[in-house]
Design an enzyme around this catalytic site. Structure first.
Site, PDB file in Angstrom:
ATOM      1  CD  GLU A  93      -2.480  -1.129   2.771  1.00  0.00           C
ATOM      2  OE1 GLU A  93      -2.544  -0.091   3.460  1.00  0.00           O
ATOM      3  OE2 GLU A  93      -2.940  -2.218   3.144  1.00  0.00           O
ATOM      4  CB  CYS A 106       2.624   7.121   3.593  1.00  0.00           C
ATOM      5  SG  CYS A 106       2.988   5.806   4.754  1.00  0.00           S
ATOM      6  CB  CYS A 113       5.993  -5.901   9.189  1.00  0.00           C
ATOM      7  SG  CYS A 113       7.158  -5.128  10.331  1.00  0.00           S
ATOM      8  CB  CYS A 117       4.172  -3.401  16.647  1.00  0.00           C
ATOM      9  SG  CYS A 117       5.871  -2.832  16.428  1.00  0.00           S
ATOM     10  CB  CYS A 120       1.213  -2.906  13.774  1.00  0.00           C
ATOM     11  SG  CYS A 120       1.567  -2.507  12.058  1.00  0.00           S
ATOM     12  CB  CYS A 334       0.040   1.534   7.508  1.00  0.00           C
ATOM     13  SG  CYS A 334       1.145   0.392   8.115  1.00  0.00           S
TER      14      CYS A 334
HETATM   15  N1  SAH Z   1       8.066  -0.224  10.898  1.00  0.00           N
HETATM   16  C1  SAH Z   1       8.162   1.205  10.919  1.00  0.00           C
HETATM   17  C2  SAH Z   1       7.317   1.907   9.880  1.00  0.00           C
HETATM   18  C3  SAH Z   1       5.965   1.364   9.582  1.00  0.00           C
HETATM   19  S1  SAH Z   1       4.722   1.567  10.815  1.00  0.00           S
HETATM   20  C4  SAH Z   1       7.838   1.710  12.312  1.00  0.00           C
HETATM   21  O1  SAH Z   1       7.547   0.919  13.185  1.00  0.00           O
HETATM   22  O2  SAH Z   1       7.951   2.908  12.541  1.00  0.00           O
HETATM   23  C5  SAH Z   1       4.317   3.273  10.730  1.00  0.00           C
HETATM   24  C6  SAH Z   1       3.817   3.861  12.029  1.00  0.00           C
HETATM   25  O3  SAH Z   1       2.456   3.459  12.280  1.00  0.00           O
HETATM   26  C7  SAH Z   1       4.594   3.436  13.242  1.00  0.00           C
HETATM   27  O4  SAH Z   1       4.786   4.526  14.098  1.00  0.00           O
HETATM   28  C8  SAH Z   1       3.685   2.411  13.859  1.00  0.00           C
HETATM   29  O5  SAH Z   1       3.989   2.179  15.191  1.00  0.00           O
HETATM   30  C9  SAH Z   1       2.344   3.046  13.620  1.00  0.00           C
HETATM   31  N2  SAH Z   1       1.191   2.165  13.761  1.00  0.00           N
HETATM   32  C10 SAH Z   1       1.086   0.867  13.427  1.00  0.00           C
HETATM   33  N3  SAH Z   1      -0.146   0.401  13.702  1.00  0.00           N
HETATM   34  C11 SAH Z   1      -0.839   1.437  14.215  1.00  0.00           C
HETATM   35  C12 SAH Z   1      -2.168   1.590  14.703  1.00  0.00           C
HETATM   36  N4  SAH Z   1      -3.022   0.569  14.728  1.00  0.00           N
HETATM   37  N5  SAH Z   1      -2.523   2.799  15.148  1.00  0.00           N
HETATM   38  C13 SAH Z   1      -1.671   3.841  15.127  1.00  0.00           C
HETATM   39  N6  SAH Z   1      -0.416   3.763  14.690  1.00  0.00           N
HETATM   40  C14 SAH Z   1      -0.003   2.568  14.253  1.00  0.00           C
END
Ligand code: SAH
Length: 350
Positions: A93, A106, A113, A117, A120, A334
């Protein structure tokens, strides 16, 4: 196809070496680069200022990578989300957002991934593969072409962990600023990481002028261990060392992402811990009310609690903003569109 060379991922110097090995003059590499990145040629036949034998050789040992939009969703606020299909059928995406300072795109860095986390959507099915530099670039080229808009800035904040795909990301950063290609200044590029410290250090040593965004999301190790497995390897103290070093070496202010999760990390006590942690750093905190993902237990707190959190940080001298939400009705968060698309295609999400 797989044993052929991905020409669009090669730097200008690498193209020069390749062509020099075939006895071609140096300026031919410049012409080839221009076809690939300036004119965005999709085939070698188009490259009419290169000799037929050279085009033939290129055809035999190289390929021109490409991707196509499988879906484009547009929101009321002008945000557009692209689901791109890669050559091998995988999808990623990209999200185009119109800000008052210009259009920002973006992009994704991996298919899936492996960082795990807990809040996510992108990590639920694990990592399928890394993206090539050409696939990072093509997201920018295609989103620009399809929208008819100028891409003023790029954030590596889509699906994937960019520092877990270090080589391709570095190539992308070299290619994207080339004046014969997009010519995008590094000052208009941000890279977001969950905190791979050794790679942050390596990136700092490259002395690029990109902005480093660090997904912090917690102010103490106990909470961060729970929601971000990467913290079990690199504790917050270690991460802060790398962030400070990044600033010292590059002079670029680090920005911290902080997803506010109701009842987990959004209390005023936590705001005070966060302020203490970042005190003295020249940084900025982006607060993001968490986007609820069905498969996770994490939900948003109230708007009021988010405001109070921000106000407390400010009172303690920390620059913080609550991120404006864009394109929520098109699943702009995302990883969500890719998952939905896969569920519809094969009846199971992974
Ligand atoms: N892997 C990298 C970049 C991709 S994630 C990173 O961790 O920074 C992009 C951002 O979206 C990160 O800050 C991540 O923690 C956040 N993110 C992921 N899922 C999310 C969610 N459900 N709500 C808000 N932010 C989220």
């Amino acid at each position: 196809m797989t044993d052929k060379t991905d020409l669009k991922s090669m730097t200008r110097e690498e193209l020069e070496l390749l062509l020099a090995g075939w006895g071609e003059a140096k300026f031919r590499a410049g012409q080839l680069f221009e076809w690939l990145h300036g004119k965005r040629a999709g085939s070698f036949d188009e490259m009419t200022n290169l000799s037929k034998p050279l085009r033939q050789k290129l055809q035999e040992s190289c390929y021109i990578n490409g991707l196509e939009a499988k879906r484009i969703l547009e929101a009321q606020d002008g945000t557009a989300k692209f689901l791109f299909r890669l050559r091998d059928g995988n999808t990623v995406e990209s999200v185009l957002m119109a800000h008052d300072y210009g259009n920002s795109l973006c992009i994704s860095s991996q298919v899936g991934c492996r960082m795990g986390c807990g809040f996510c959507a992108s990590t639920i099915g694990g990592k399928v593969r890394d993206l090539a530099a050409s696939e990072l670039l093509d997201q920018v080229y295609e989103a620009g072409r399809l929208s008819g808009k100028r891409i003023d800035s790029v954030v590596l904040m889509g699906i994937g962990e960019p520092l877990d795909n270090f080589g391709a990301v570095l190539r992308f950063l070299t290619l994207v600023r080339d004046p014969k290609g997009l010519g995008l200044s590094h000052r208009h590029i941000s890279l977001s990481t969950c905190g791979l410290c050794e790679e942050i250090d390596r990136l700092a040593d490259e002395k690029l002028q990109i902005t480093l965004s660090v997904s912090l999301h917690a102010a103490d190790d106990e909470t961060r261990d729970r929601i971000m497995p990467v913290n079990r390897k690199y504790k917050i103290g270690r991460l802060m060392q790398s962030c400070r070093r990044y600033f010292e070496i590059t002079g670029r202010r680090v920005s911290y992402e902080y997803a506010l999760i109701g009842g987990v990390n959004d209390g005023l006590e936590t705001a005070r811990k966060l302020a203490a942690l970042l005190r003295g750093q020249n940084c900025h905190v982006n607060l993001i009310p968490v986007n609820p993902v069905a498969e996770t237990p994490y939900r948003r707190g109230s708007r009021k609690s988010a405001e109070a959190f921000r106000a407390e940080l400010e009172r303690l001298g920390l620059a913080a903003t609550i991120r404006r939400e864009m394109g929520t009705e098109i699943d702009a968060a995302c990883g969500q569109l890719r998952r939905k698309d896969r569920e519809e295609e094969d009846g199971c999400a992974s």
